[in-house]
Scaffold this motif. Structure first.
Motif, short mmCIF file in Angstrom:
data_model
loop_
_atom_site.label_atom_id
_atom_site.label_comp_id
_atom_site.label_asym_id
_atom_site.label_seq_id
_atom_site.Cartn_x
_atom_site.Cartn_y
_atom_site.Cartn_z
N GLN A 1 -41.40 -30.50 37.66
CA GLN A 1 -40.00 -30.58 38.04
C GLN A 1 -39.11 -30.80 36.82
O GLN A 1 -37.96 -30.35 36.80
CB GLN A 1 -39.77 -31.71 39.05
CG GLN A 1 -40.50 -31.53 40.36
CD GLN A 1 -41.89 -32.11 40.35
OE1 GLN A 1 -42.51 -32.24 39.30
NE2 GLN A 1 -42.39 -32.47 41.51
N CYS A 2 -39.62 -31.50 35.82
CA CYS A 2 -38.84 -31.77 34.61
C CYS A 2 -39.29 -30.89 33.44
O CYS A 2 -38.46 -30.31 32.74
CB CYS A 2 -38.95 -33.24 34.21
SG CYS A 2 -38.22 -34.39 35.40
N HIS A 3 -40.59 -30.81 33.23
CA HIS A 3 -41.11 -30.11 32.05
C HIS A 3 -41.32 -28.62 32.29
O HIS A 3 -41.65 -27.90 31.34
CB HIS A 3 -42.43 -30.76 31.60
CG HIS A 3 -42.27 -32.17 31.14
ND1 HIS A 3 -41.74 -32.50 29.91
CD2 HIS A 3 -42.55 -33.35 31.75
CE1 HIS A 3 -41.72 -33.82 29.78
NE2 HIS A 3 -42.20 -34.36 30.87
N GLY A 4 -41.12 -28.16 33.53
CA GLY A 4 -41.29 -26.74 33.83
C GLY A 4 -42.71 -26.38 34.18
O GLY A 4 -43.66 -27.05 33.74
N SER A 5 -42.88 -25.32 34.95
CA SER A 5 -44.23 -24.91 35.36
C SER A 5 -45.05 -24.44 34.17
O SER A 5 -46.29 -24.46 34.21
CB SER A 5 -44.14 -23.80 36.41
OG SER A 5 -43.43 -22.68 35.89
N ALA B 1 -44.68 -25.90 31.23
CA ALA B 1 -44.73 -27.11 30.39
C ALA B 1 -43.90 -27.00 29.12
O ALA B 1 -44.01 -27.84 28.22
CB ALA B 1 -46.18 -27.48 30.04
N ARG B 2 -43.03 -26.00 29.04
CA ARG B 2 -42.23 -25.82 27.83
C ARG B 2 -40.92 -26.61 27.87
O ARG B 2 -40.13 -26.56 26.92
CB ARG B 2 -41.94 -24.34 27.60
CG ARG B 2 -43.18 -23.55 27.20
CD ARG B 2 -42.84 -22.10 26.86
NE ARG B 2 -44.02 -21.38 26.44
CZ ARG B 2 -44.52 -21.41 25.20
NH1 ARG B 2 -43.93 -22.13 24.27
NH2 ARG B 2 -45.60 -20.73 24.90
N GLY B 3 -40.68 -27.33 28.96
CA GLY B 3 -39.52 -28.19 29.05
C GLY B 3 -38.21 -27.41 29.09
O GLY B 3 -38.17 -26.20 29.30
N SER B 4 -37.13 -28.13 28.86
CA SER B 4 -35.78 -27.55 28.81
C SER B 4 -34.90 -28.58 28.12
O SER B 4 -35.39 -29.60 27.62
CB SER B 4 -35.27 -27.22 30.22
OG SER B 4 -35.19 -28.40 31.01
N LYS B 5 -33.60 -28.34 28.10
CA LYS B 5 -32.70 -29.28 27.43
C LYS B 5 -32.82 -30.67 28.05
O LYS B 5 -32.60 -30.84 29.25
CB LYS B 5 -31.26 -28.78 27.53
CG LYS B 5 -30.28 -29.63 26.73
CD LYS B 5 -28.87 -29.05 26.80
CE LYS B 5 -27.89 -29.91 26.01
NZ LYS B 5 -26.52 -29.37 26.07
N GLY B 6 -33.19 -31.63 27.25
CA GLY B 6 -33.36 -33.00 27.72
C GLY B 6 -34.76 -33.33 28.20
O GLY B 6 -35.07 -34.49 28.47
N PHE B 7 -35.64 -32.31 28.30
CA PHE B 7 -37.01 -32.52 28.78
C PHE B 7 -37.97 -31.91 27.76
O PHE B 7 -37.96 -30.69 27.54
CB PHE B 7 -37.21 -31.90 30.16
CG PHE B 7 -36.25 -32.42 31.19
CD1 PHE B 7 -36.45 -33.67 31.77
CD2 PHE B 7 -35.13 -31.70 31.56
CE1 PHE B 7 -35.56 -34.17 32.71
CE2 PHE B 7 -34.24 -32.18 32.50
CZ PHE B 7 -34.46 -33.43 33.08
N PRO B 8 -38.82 -32.74 27.14
CA PRO B 8 -39.64 -32.26 26.01
C PRO B 8 -40.59 -31.12 26.36
O PRO B 8 -41.12 -31.04 27.46
CB PRO B 8 -40.43 -33.52 25.62
CG PRO B 8 -39.60 -34.66 26.11
CD PRO B 8 -38.96 -34.17 27.37
N ASN B 9 -40.78 -30.26 25.37
CA ASN B 9 -41.79 -29.21 25.42
C ASN B 9 -43.15 -29.87 25.16
O ASN B 9 -43.34 -30.55 24.15
CB ASN B 9 -41.47 -28.17 24.34
CG ASN B 9 -42.46 -27.01 24.33
OD1 ASN B 9 -43.49 -27.04 24.99
ND2 ASN B 9 -42.13 -26.00 23.55
#
Length: 305
Positions: A145-149, A151-159
């Motif tokens: 939900q935060c890091h992406g399916s 796992a590469r993250g997004s702005k504010g959520f680490p890769n």
């Protein structure tokens, strides 16, 4: 019903339910006793649209009995299970009890598998297909939900697929992060840096640390002012994993890239939270999830590799 501070709504819901069932029984009983006079052709005498006559045919007996069975089933269900306000039912069933029973059953079934995992090092777990299949599901349900399916993250959520770690990328540190969570705080630093022009100069100096496009004159002017940032990020800007201070020299930007983004960070600061998972996941699940996350940046076959 347990959310209400008064018994009124509990009684209201129970009353409406009981009245509804009783009303259905009365409707069935009164209609069964009522006899409608009919003519020799089995019509009631009511005619619409000149020739549309109402026939006096009783309900099919199977339909009547199905209706009765449904009402009886409803009564039995409400006696056995929750449904009448705060009344819990004679069987004592609750969603919580069923959940706990299902979780206990699943834990017992998985115990031999997790026992094998406990005997393995995190690095070896990251190579085990069965462990990684479980880790993937745990990640999708609790982290994606935060890091992406991916796992590469997004702005504010680490890769999580690179080797840039705020608090350290060893298995021990990853497990610690997943278990207890993290709170990252960058305080507003504009007052300590100086004027708005000083803030802009520091932003250009920060950009220069990673050889990003910058104004070299402003960067030179901002270098002395960077001293107030060095307490966390270090004199060389390489950060401090003990307190989660980011490395400013690697051209990886968690909260946005460029002069404006850095100025906003200096002026406003930022607070980020990684929620603790220890109350949601078991120790065995956290260990498998740790192996999965560690493997994302170490296993050539992992996400993005």
């Amino acid at each position: 019903m347990s959310d209400f501070t008064s018994d009124f709504w509990s009684h209201y819901v129970a009353g409406i339910t009981i009245i509804g069932i009783v009303a259905c029984f009365l409707l069935l009983w009164t209609t069964a006793r009522k006899k409608v006079a009919s003519s020799s052709d089995n019509t009631t005498g009511h005619v619409w649209d000149e020739n549309l006559a109402e026939m006096n045919n009783p309900l099919p007996r199977w339909w009547v009995w199905l209706f009765v069975i449904t009402l009886v089933f409803g009564i039995v269900y409400l006696v056995a299970y929750p449904g009448l306000g705060k009344f819990g039912g004679k069987l004592g069933w609750t969603e919580q009890k069923q959940y706990e029973a299902e979780m206990a059953k699943a834990k017992a079934e998985l115990e031999p598998l997790y026992a094998r995992f406990r005997a393995m090092k995190i690095e070896d777990l990251a190579k085990d297909p069965q462990a990684m299949a479980i880790g993937d599901r745990l990640f999708m349900n609790n982290c994606a939900q935060c890091h992406g399916s991916d796992a590469r993250g997004s702005k504010g959520f680490p890769n999580l697929t690179d080797n840039d770690w705020l608090h350290g990328g060893t298995p021990e540190k990853i497990q610690e992060t997943i278990t207890n969570g993290r709170i990252g705080i960058m305080p507003p630093m504009a007052a300590a840096v100086g004027t708005a022009d000083d803030v802009r100069n520091v932003a250009h100096y920060v950009l220069s640390l990673s050889n990003s496009p910058h104004d070299s004159v402003r960067a030179a002017l901002g270098k002395p002012k960077f001293a107030v940032c060095a307490a966390c990020h270090g004199a060389d800007g390489k950060g401090n994993q003990d307190i989660g201070a980011p490395n400013l020299t690697d051209d990886i930007w968690l909260h946005g890239y460029g002069e404006d983004a850095i100025i906003a960070m200096i002026n406003n600061g930022k607070t980020n939270q990684m929620p603790a998972q220890k109350d949601k996941l078991t120790e065995d699940q956290i260990r498998v999830l740790t192996a999965y996350v560690w493997g994302l940046s170490h296993n050539p076959k992992s996400v993005g590799k």
